[in-house]
Design a protein around this motif. Structure first.
Motif, PDB file in Angstrom:
ATOM      1  N   GLY A  89       0.372 -12.296  -0.560  1.00 58.53           N
ATOM      2  CA  GLY A  89       0.943 -13.446  -1.264  1.00 58.53           C
ATOM      3  C   GLY A  89       1.898 -13.024  -2.367  1.00 58.53           C
ATOM      4  N   ARG A  90       1.520 -11.998  -3.109  1.00 57.01           N
ATOM      5  CA  ARG A  90       2.422 -11.496  -4.166  1.00 57.01           C
ATOM      6  C   ARG A  90       3.710 -10.957  -3.557  1.00 57.01           C
ATOM      7  NH1 ARG A  90      -2.291  -9.037  -6.290  1.00 57.01           N
ATOM      8  NH2 ARG A  90      -1.518  -6.989  -5.644  1.00 57.01           N
ATOM      9  N   LEU A  91       3.564 -10.223  -2.443  1.00 58.94           N
ATOM     10  CA  LEU A  91       4.761  -9.675  -1.799  1.00 58.94           C
ATOM     11  C   LEU A  91       5.653 -10.786  -1.258  1.00 58.94           C
ATOM     12  CD1 LEU A  91       3.165  -6.622   0.001  1.00 58.94           C
ATOM     13  CD2 LEU A  91       4.996  -6.529  -1.693  1.00 58.94           C
ATOM     14  N   GLU A  92       5.063 -11.838  -0.718  1.00 56.32           N
ATOM     15  CA  GLU A  92       5.856 -12.955  -0.206  1.00 56.32           C
ATOM     16  C   GLU A  92       6.585 -13.679  -1.330  1.00 56.32           C
ATOM     17  OE1 GLU A  92       2.923 -15.146   1.984  1.00 56.32           O
ATOM     18  OE2 GLU A  92       3.523 -14.207   3.874  1.00 56.32           O
ATOM     19  N   GLN A  93       5.921 -13.847  -2.461  1.00 56.19           N
ATOM     20  CA  GLN A  93       6.539 -14.542  -3.591  1.00 56.19           C
ATOM     21  C   GLN A  93       7.617 -13.693  -4.246  1.00 56.19           C
ATOM     22  OE1 GLN A  93       3.422 -15.679  -6.256  1.00 56.19           O
ATOM     23  NE2 GLN A  93       2.498 -17.077  -4.773  1.00 56.19           N
ATOM     24  N   ASP A  94       7.448 -12.392  -4.205  1.00 53.77           N
ATOM     25  CA  ASP A  94       8.413 -11.448  -4.776  1.00 53.77           C
ATOM     26  C   ASP A  94       8.769 -11.807  -6.216  1.00 53.77           C
ATOM     27  OD1 ASP A  94      10.004  -9.190  -4.724  1.00 53.77           O
ATOM     28  OD2 ASP A  94      11.766 -10.271  -3.993  1.00 53.77           O
ATOM     29  N   ASP A 134       2.946  -2.547  -4.693  1.00 55.00           N
ATOM     30  CA  ASP A 134       2.226  -3.418  -3.772  1.00 55.00           C
ATOM     31  C   ASP A 134       2.610  -3.125  -2.329  1.00 55.00           C
ATOM     32  OD1 ASP A 134       0.661  -4.737  -5.603  1.00 55.00           O
ATOM     33  OD2 ASP A 134       1.793  -6.613  -5.558  1.00 55.00           O
ATOM     34  N   TRP A 135       3.902  -2.866  -2.088  1.00 52.36           N
ATOM     35  CA  TRP A 135       4.359  -2.566  -0.731  1.00 52.36           C
ATOM     36  C   TRP A 135       3.700  -1.289  -0.226  1.00 52.36           C
ATOM     37  CZ3 TRP A 135       6.925   1.318   1.850  1.00 52.36           C
ATOM     38  CH2 TRP A 135       7.399   1.001   3.114  1.00 52.36           C
ATOM     39  N   HIS A 136       3.644  -0.261  -1.074  1.00 51.43           N
ATOM     40  CA  HIS A 136       3.008   0.995  -0.685  1.00 51.43           C
ATOM     41  C   HIS A 136       1.504   0.808  -0.451  1.00 51.43           C
ATOM     42  CE1 HIS A 136       6.191   3.927  -0.738  1.00 51.43           C
ATOM     43  NE2 HIS A 136       6.655   3.391  -1.848  1.00 51.43           N
ATOM     44  N   LEU A 137       0.878  -0.044  -1.230  1.00 52.22           N
ATOM     45  CA  LEU A 137      -0.535  -0.319  -1.034  1.00 52.22           C
ATOM     46  C   LEU A 137      -0.758  -1.013   0.307  1.00 52.22           C
ATOM     47  CD1 LEU A 137      -3.463  -0.383  -1.884  1.00 52.22           C
ATOM     48  CD2 LEU A 137      -2.946  -2.418  -3.261  1.00 52.22           C
ATOM     49  N   LEU A 138       0.048  -2.011   0.635  1.00 55.16           N
ATOM     50  CA  LEU A 138      -0.091  -2.683   1.923  1.00 55.16           C
ATOM     51  C   LEU A 138       0.158  -1.706   3.059  1.00 55.16           C
ATOM     52  CD1 LEU A 138      -0.697  -5.270   3.442  1.00 55.16           C
ATOM     53  CD2 LEU A 138       1.740  -5.825   3.326  1.00 55.16           C
ATOM     54  N   ARG A 139       1.088  -0.821   2.891  1.00 54.52           N
ATOM     55  CA  ARG A 139       1.381   0.190   3.911  1.00 54.52           C
ATOM     56  C   ARG A 139       0.175   1.126   4.094  1.00 54.52           C
ATOM     57  NH1 ARG A 139       4.153   5.301   4.114  1.00 54.52           N
ATOM     58  NH2 ARG A 139       5.278   5.477   6.076  1.00 54.52           N
ATOM     59  N   ALA A 140      -0.436   1.538   2.998  1.00 58.29           N
ATOM     60  CA  ALA A 140      -1.628   2.392   3.082  1.00 58.29           C
ATOM     61  C   ALA A 140      -2.771   1.652   3.775  1.00 58.29           C
ATOM     62  CB  ALA A 140      -2.050   2.844   1.687  1.00 58.29           C
ATOM     63  N   ILE A 141      -2.916   0.376   3.472  1.00 59.92           N
ATOM     64  CA  ILE A 141      -3.949  -0.426   4.127  1.00 59.92           C
ATOM     65  C   ILE A 141      -3.666  -0.519   5.621  1.00 59.92           C
ATOM     66  CG2 ILE A 141      -4.948  -2.739   4.297  1.00 59.92           C
ATOM     67  CD1 ILE A 141      -4.314  -2.998   1.242  1.00 59.92           C
ATOM     68  N   ALA A 142      -2.408  -0.672   5.986  1.00 54.23           N
ATOM     69  CA  ALA A 142      -2.037  -0.779   7.400  1.00 54.23           C
ATOM     70  C   ALA A 142      -2.407   0.483   8.172  1.00 54.23           C
ATOM     71  CB  ALA A 142      -0.537  -1.062   7.531  1.00 54.23           C
ATOM     72  N   PHE A 143      -2.335   1.622   7.538  1.00 53.50           N
ATOM     73  CA  PHE A 143      -2.690   2.874   8.204  1.00 53.50           C
ATOM     74  C   PHE A 143      -4.199   3.111   8.206  1.00 53.50           C
ATOM     75  CE2 PHE A 143       1.782   3.993   7.302  1.00 53.50           C
ATOM     76  CZ  PHE A 143       2.158   4.319   8.595  1.00 53.50           C
ATOM     77  N   GLN A 144      -4.867   2.751   7.114  1.00 45.77           N
ATOM     78  CA  GLN A 144      -6.298   3.057   6.995  1.00 45.77           C
ATOM     79  C   GLN A 144      -7.207   1.939   7.480  1.00 45.77           C
ATOM     80  OE1 GLN A 144      -7.295   4.599   3.108  1.00 45.77           O
ATOM     81  NE2 GLN A 144      -5.238   5.439   2.894  1.00 45.77           N
ATOM     82  N   ARG A 145      -6.761   0.702   7.326  1.00 46.44           N
ATOM     83  CA  ARG A 145      -7.560  -0.457   7.729  1.00 46.44           C
ATOM     84  C   ARG A 145      -6.654  -1.456   8.448  1.00 46.44           C
ATOM     85  NH1 ARG A 145     -11.646  -2.146   3.934  1.00 46.44           N
ATOM     86  NH2 ARG A 145     -12.284  -3.429   5.673  1.00 46.44           N
TER      87      ARG A 145
END
Length: 70
Positions: free
Chosen positions: A24-29, A40-51
């Protein structure tokens, strides 16, 4: 706008709600500076790889393209 700074260990503890809030934060920018959004983008990317099951609904925010390594 507050960002989450997570260690690799903490990613395993994230819930569906946590990832939805992040997306939601990334969408609102609506960040105070570009670096908060990048964190936040890097965190979502890490989540995409790990979970990947948590990040799957939000992969469009990562704009990751597949490529052929051959």
């Amino acid at each position: 706008m507050a960002t989450l700074i997570m260690s690799q260990r903490n990613i395993t503890m994230l819930t569906v709600e946590d990832v939805a809030e992040l997306a939601g934060r990334l969408e609102q920018d609506d960040y105070n500076n570009a670096f908060e959004g990048l964190e936040d983008w890097h965190l979502l990317r890490a989540i995409a790889f790990q979970r990947p099951e948590l990040a799957e609904p939000y992969l469009y925010l990562l704009d990751m393209e597949g490529y052929d390594e051959a």
